[in-house]
Design a protein around this motif. Structure first.
Motif, PDB file in Angstrom:
ATOM      1  N   MET A  82       0.800  -0.951  -0.184  1.00 49.21           N
ATOM      2  CA  MET A  82      -0.060   0.051   0.106  1.00 49.21           C
ATOM      3  C   MET A  82       0.858   1.334  -0.072  1.00 49.21           C
ATOM      4  SD  MET A  82      -3.018   1.390   2.877  1.00 49.21           S
ATOM      5  CE  MET A  82      -1.913   0.856   4.152  1.00 49.21           C
ATOM      6  N   VAL A  83       0.423   2.150  -0.988  1.00 49.95           N
ATOM      7  CA  VAL A  83       1.456   3.507  -0.912  1.00 49.95           C
ATOM      8  C   VAL A  83       0.208   4.453  -0.258  1.00 49.95           C
ATOM      9  CG1 VAL A  83       2.169   5.234  -2.460  1.00 49.95           C
ATOM     10  CG2 VAL A  83       2.282   2.779  -3.069  1.00 49.95           C
ATOM     11  N   LEU A  84       0.943   5.360   0.982  1.00 51.13           N
ATOM     12  CA  LEU A  84       0.104   6.047   1.712  1.00 51.13           C
ATOM     13  C   LEU A  84       0.894   7.311   1.707  1.00 51.13           C
ATOM     14  CD1 LEU A  84       1.070   6.374   4.709  1.00 51.13           C
ATOM     15  CD2 LEU A  84       0.928   4.021   4.719  1.00 51.13           C
ATOM     16  N   GLY A  85       0.246   8.296   2.096  1.00 49.09           N
ATOM     17  CA  GLY A  85       0.844   9.641   2.484  1.00 49.09           C
ATOM     18  C   GLY A  85      -0.381  10.626   2.191  1.00 49.09           C
ATOM     19  N   LEU A 128       0.350  -7.390   4.317  1.00 53.20           N
ATOM     20  CA  LEU A 128       0.232  -5.711   3.853  1.00 53.20           C
ATOM     21  C   LEU A 128       1.553  -5.152   4.249  1.00 53.20           C
ATOM     22  CD1 LEU A 128      -1.730  -3.476   3.033  1.00 53.20           C
ATOM     23  CD2 LEU A 128      -1.848  -2.833   5.295  1.00 53.20           C
ATOM     24  N   TRP A 129       2.073  -4.629   3.164  1.00 52.22           N
ATOM     25  CA  TRP A 129       3.437  -3.652   3.363  1.00 52.22           C
ATOM     26  C   TRP A 129       3.137  -2.283   3.037  1.00 52.22           C
ATOM     27  CZ3 TRP A 129       6.799  -0.888   0.370  1.00 52.22           C
ATOM     28  CH2 TRP A 129       7.947  -0.646   0.716  1.00 52.22           C
ATOM     29  N   CYS A 130       3.445  -1.273   3.672  1.00 46.88           N
ATOM     30  CA  CYS A 130       3.354   0.076   3.530  1.00 46.88           C
ATOM     31  C   CYS A 130       4.280   0.930   2.863  1.00 46.88           C
ATOM     32  CB  CYS A 130       2.726   0.911   4.776  1.00 46.88           C
ATOM     33  SG  CYS A 130       1.026  -0.076   5.418  1.00 46.88           S
ATOM     34  N   LEU A 131       4.179   1.773   2.046  1.00 47.96           N
ATOM     35  CA  LEU A 131       5.254   2.689   1.631  1.00 47.96           C
ATOM     36  C   LEU A 131       4.586   3.948   1.909  1.00 47.96           C
ATOM     37  CD1 LEU A 131       7.809   3.739   0.137  1.00 47.96           C
ATOM     38  CD2 LEU A 131       6.309   3.600  -2.101  1.00 47.96           C
ATOM     39  N   HIS A 132       5.201   4.600   2.890  1.00 45.43           N
ATOM     40  CA  HIS A 132       4.774   6.164   3.148  1.00 45.43           C
ATOM     41  C   HIS A 132       5.621   7.225   2.307  1.00 45.43           C
ATOM     42  CE1 HIS A 132       4.503   9.464   6.599  1.00 45.43           C
ATOM     43  NE2 HIS A 132       4.006   9.751   5.511  1.00 45.43           N
ATOM     44  N   LEU A 133       4.988   7.850   1.766  1.00 45.48           N
ATOM     45  CA  LEU A 133       5.673   8.915   1.069  1.00 45.48           C
ATOM     46  C   LEU A 133       5.517  10.189   1.871  1.00 45.48           C
ATOM     47  CD1 LEU A 133       4.116   8.245  -2.525  1.00 45.48           C
ATOM     48  CD2 LEU A 133       6.427   7.622  -1.705  1.00 45.48           C
ATOM     49  N   ALA A 134       6.728  10.607   2.431  1.00 47.82           N
ATOM     50  CA  ALA A 134       6.581  11.783   3.316  1.00 47.82           C
ATOM     51  C   ALA A 134       7.282  13.042   2.614  1.00 47.82           C
ATOM     52  CB  ALA A 134       7.497  11.337   4.506  1.00 47.82           C
ATOM     53  N   THR A 149       9.460   4.348   4.721  1.00 46.50           N
ATOM     54  CA  THR A 149       9.081   5.984   4.613  1.00 46.50           C
ATOM     55  C   THR A 149      10.161   6.381   3.695  1.00 46.50           C
ATOM     56  OG1 THR A 149       7.998   6.094   6.778  1.00 46.50           O
ATOM     57  CG2 THR A 149       8.721   7.955   5.895  1.00 46.50           C
ATOM     58  N   VAL A 150       9.758   7.081   2.648  1.00 44.19           N
ATOM     59  CA  VAL A 150      10.802   7.470   2.033  1.00 44.19           C
ATOM     60  C   VAL A 150      10.328   9.171   1.605  1.00 44.19           C
ATOM     61  CG1 VAL A 150      11.118   5.304   0.669  1.00 44.19           C
ATOM     62  CG2 VAL A 150       9.525   6.942  -0.292  1.00 44.19           C
ATOM     63  N   ASP A 151      11.342   9.613   0.992  1.00 45.11           N
ATOM     64  CA  ASP A 151      11.206  11.169   0.737  1.00 45.11           C
ATOM     65  C   ASP A 151      10.243  11.094  -0.516  1.00 45.11           C
ATOM     66  OD1 ASP A 151      11.286  13.857   0.074  1.00 45.11           O
ATOM     67  OD2 ASP A 151      13.695  13.973   0.125  1.00 45.11           O
ATOM     68  N   ALA A 152       9.048  11.742  -0.295  1.00 37.21           N
ATOM     69  CA  ALA A 152       8.209  11.866  -1.645  1.00 37.21           C
ATOM     70  C   ALA A 152       8.668  12.688  -2.699  1.00 37.21           C
ATOM     71  CB  ALA A 152       6.705  12.370  -1.297  1.00 37.21           C
ATOM     72  N   THR A 153       9.826  13.803  -2.376  1.00 36.62           N
ATOM     73  CA  THR A 153      10.412  14.671  -3.321  1.00 36.62           C
ATOM     74  C   THR A 153      11.569  13.948  -4.016  1.00 36.62           C
ATOM     75  OG1 THR A 153      11.764  15.777  -1.850  1.00 36.62           O
ATOM     76  CG2 THR A 153       9.788  16.688  -1.963  1.00 36.62           C
ATOM     77  N   GLU A 159      15.028   6.383  -7.818  1.00 39.95           N
ATOM     78  CA  GLU A 159      15.533   6.190  -6.540  1.00 39.95           C
ATOM     79  C   GLU A 159      14.564   5.747  -5.702  1.00 39.95           C
ATOM     80  OE1 GLU A 159      16.986   9.266  -2.921  1.00 39.95           O
ATOM     81  OE2 GLU A 159      17.488   9.950  -5.001  1.00 39.95           O
ATOM     82  N   ASN A 160      13.451   6.100  -5.459  1.00 41.98           N
ATOM     83  CA  ASN A 160      12.395   5.483  -4.556  1.00 41.98           C
ATOM     84  C   ASN A 160      11.914   4.111  -4.943  1.00 41.98           C
ATOM     85  OD1 ASN A 160      12.345   7.402  -2.355  1.00 41.98           O
ATOM     86  ND2 ASN A 160      10.823   8.773  -3.373  1.00 41.98           N
ATOM     87  N   LEU A 161      12.136   3.761  -6.308  1.00 41.81           N
ATOM     88  CA  LEU A 161      11.653   2.628  -6.681  1.00 41.81           C
ATOM     89  C   LEU A 161      12.542   1.670  -6.432  1.00 41.81           C
ATOM     90  CD1 LEU A 161      10.067   3.138 -10.169  1.00 41.81           C
ATOM     91  CD2 LEU A 161       8.868   2.536  -8.355  1.00 41.81           C
ATOM     92  N   ALA A 162      13.831   2.052  -6.569  1.00 35.38           N
ATOM     93  CA  ALA A 162      15.084   0.965  -5.813  1.00 35.38           C
ATOM     94  C   ALA A 162      15.092   0.678  -4.652  1.00 35.38           C
ATOM     95  CB  ALA A 162      16.347   1.600  -6.207  1.00 35.38           C
TER      96      ALA A 162
END
Length: 169
Positions: A1-4, A95-101, A142-146, A151-154
């Protein structure tokens, strides 16, 4: 799940992750009842009562995916732990979460610049007020949404691979 929060890039990143993993993509915004969309478009934040039918529909879709043994990438705000827990209950341990911060100003700017979406920029603050970042016991990253998409896909690819390995044991 991609959240933010709104403007974090959930749809863009979610579609790219789904493509990379070769699994279906579900846009959570497309599942909102008309009343929710109208409320947000009028500048009023949703409360948990508004979110109930939306989360129930998303949980049903997640449950069907798990029961069918197929992967799924879901893009949805899931700002509060309780929302993620409801989806996690439907998915079990899958369920695995990707938080775009990102920061408020960047989110507000992104939302203000997009067209054709029901979410007004003035609701971004209410999303940050509701946001509960991932807790240590929640599988995810949690990754940097900017940051740049490649980079984020890797980062996501490596983390999802590790999660899959752990849950397979």
């Amino acid at each position: 799940m991609v959240l933010g929060v709104s403007g974090s890039g959930k749809s863009t990143v979610g579609k790219a992750v789904a493509e990379e993993l070769r699994v279906p993509f579900v846009e959570g915004d497309d599942v909102h009842p008309d009343a929710n969309i109208a409320k947000m478009a009028a500048g009023h934040p949703l409360d948990d009562r508004d979110r109930e039918p939306w989360l129930r529909t998303l949980a049903h879709r997640v449950r069907r995916s798990v029961e069918a043994g197929e992967g799924l990438v879901l893009a949805c705000s899931a700002l509060r732990r309780a929302h993620r827990d409801e989806l996690r209950a439907a998915a079990g341990s899958a369920l695995w979460c990707l938080h775009l911060a990102l920061d408020r100003d960047t989110a507000r700017d992104r939302v203000a610049r997009r067209t054709g979406h029901f979410m007004p920029a003035r609701l971004v603050d209410s999303q940050f007020e509701s946001l509960e970042p991932l807790e240590p016991d929640e599988p995810g990253l949690t990754v940097d949404a900017t940051a740049a998409l490649p980079e984020n896909l890797a980062l996501v690819s490596a983390a999802v691979g590790q999660f899959a390995d752990r849950t397979a044991d």
